[in-house]
Design an enzyme around this catalytic site. Structure first.
Site, PDB file in Angstrom:
ATOM      1  CG  HIS A 241      -1.506   6.052   1.265  1.00 57.86           C
ATOM      2  ND1 HIS A 241      -1.470   6.558  -0.018  1.00 57.86           N
ATOM      3  CD2 HIS A 241      -2.130   4.851   1.164  1.00 57.86           C
ATOM      4  CE1 HIS A 241      -2.053   5.721  -0.853  1.00 57.86           C
ATOM      5  NE2 HIS A 241      -2.468   4.669  -0.173  1.00 57.86           N
TER       6      HIS A 241
HETATM    7  O1  RIB Z   1      -6.153   7.146   0.704  1.00 55.45           O
HETATM    8  C1  RIB Z   1      -5.240   6.655   1.656  1.00 55.45           C
HETATM    9  C2  RIB Z   1      -5.638   7.075   3.028  1.00 55.45           C
HETATM   10  O2  RIB Z   1      -6.908   6.520   3.353  1.00 55.45           O
HETATM   11  C3  RIB Z   1      -4.685   6.514   4.110  1.00 55.45           C
HETATM   12  O3  RIB Z   1      -4.669   7.384   5.210  1.00 55.45           O
HETATM   13  C4  RIB Z   1      -5.340   5.226   4.487  1.00 55.45           C
HETATM   14  O4  RIB Z   1      -4.990   4.809   5.808  1.00 55.45           O
HETATM   15  C5  RIB Z   1      -6.788   5.608   4.434  1.00 55.45           C
HETATM   16  O5  RIB Z   1      -7.115   6.272   5.664  1.00 55.45           O
END
Ligand code: RIB
Ligand code: CA
Length: 313
Positions: A241
């Site tokens: 992500h």
């Molecule tokens: O949903 C994914 C996000 O939530 C990413 O930033 C992960 O690190 C958590 O913070």
């Protein structure tokens, strides 16, 4: 050259995003790192941020601790994904570099108010509590920020905490509402795009084959981080992500999307934290975010491996 502040809740994917930014001094001047409660509680996210700075041999990097809980809701953490330390899979030493004494919210206000208009880009990788609290404390910072490039939300892909909500927005939907209503130019990396950047075993092996401390740490973190989402989505890798935020700053043409109006559901109930992305432009609301939906995953991972490979040459 872009001046950026990374606001983060490390988290293995946050860690890779930080390393990507710190490996790219020709393009990015990382002014500071601010930690927020999210994946794990604040004492761990701030310590993890310092661990990653030390892994990148940037013990000079100012790291600030911010808010220890969301604005309204109680803190919801994700040890089920990231492990109890938040950086499981990497065996990094306890940090020796200092944590700054100023609160991250005050640092954001002071730094942005002293900056030229449009000088600094904010890169939130976790819940938006610090950014929203800074905007509430000093509303004038909204006019100072060049752009907010954030990881959060989901629309066609739904959520990852539940069918409606993605973690960063779910944890602090009220903060997300403040940020998306601020008028600051936003580029949003939702699950719709991050779920197309899967850390497959082959891609993880490329980091391991670098033969460096950073490569080893990234491979170990991603190998751990992979497990939860691979079981859940039955895919051959977990979505990477947060590095999407930094990769966008380095190679924007890796991504594509469209300007949309995005509203945040803040009412208690089954949809709290949902990002209502008006992809088909069917509501009167003016667009307030560039919402990314596609990424060239092979080029994204090639960039990541090349940059992480710059550590410990
Ligand atoms: O949903 C994914 C996000 O939530 C990413 O930033 C992960 O690190 C958590 O913070
Ligand atoms: Ca994160």
């Amino acid at each position: 050259m872009r001046k950026i502040i990374i606001d983060t809740d490390p988290g293995q994917d946050d860690a890779v995003a930080m390393l990507l930014a710190l490996a790219s001094p020709e393009e990015l001047d990382v002014v500071a790192v601010t930690a927020v409660a999210g994946n794990v509680p604040l004492p761990l996210t701030e310590k993890n941020a310092r661990k990653i700075c030390e892994l990148a041999q940037r013990t000079d990097m100012p790291v600030y601790a911010g808010c220890s809980r969301p604005m309204v809701r109680s803190l919801f953490t994700a040890e089920y994904v990231h492990g109890p330390t938040g950086l499981d899979g990497a065996d990094l030493p306890e940090p020796t570099m200092p944590l700054q004494s100023q609160h991250a919210v005050d640092f954001l206000v002071d730094t942005l108010m002293r900056s030229d208009d449009g000088e600094i880009t904010l890169c939130p990788l976790g819940p938006l509590t610090n950014v929203a609290m800074a905007m509430i404390k000093e509303p004038r910072i909204a006019g100072k920020i060049r752009e907010i490039v954030l990881m959060g939300g989901g629309f066609f892909e739904g959520g990852n905490v539940n069918p409606a909500a993605e973690f960063n927005i779910y944890v602090d939907p009220h903060a997300a509402h403040v940020v998306f209503a601020s008028g600051v130019p936003i580029t949003m990396m939702p699950l719709d795009v991050t779920h197309k950047a899967l850390a497959t075993p082959h891609r993880i092996a490329a980091f391991a084959s670098l033969g460096t401390a950073a490569g080893h740490a990234v491979a170990g973190m991603l190998d751990f981080f992979d497990r939860y989402d691979m079981d859940k989505y039955e895919t051959d890798g977990a979505p990477l992500h947060d590095p999407c935020v930094i990769a966008y700053l380095l190679e924007p043409d890796l991504f594509s999307g469209r300007e949309c109006h995005v509203a945040i559901a803040t009412d208690e109930g089954p949809t709290i934290g949902m990002t209502l992305v008006d992809w088909w432009d069917v509501t009167p609301g003016e667009p307030n975010a560039m919402v990314m939906r596609d990424v060239d995953a092979d080029r994204f991972f090639a960039l990541l491996v090349e940059r992480i490979g710059r550590f410990g040459r």
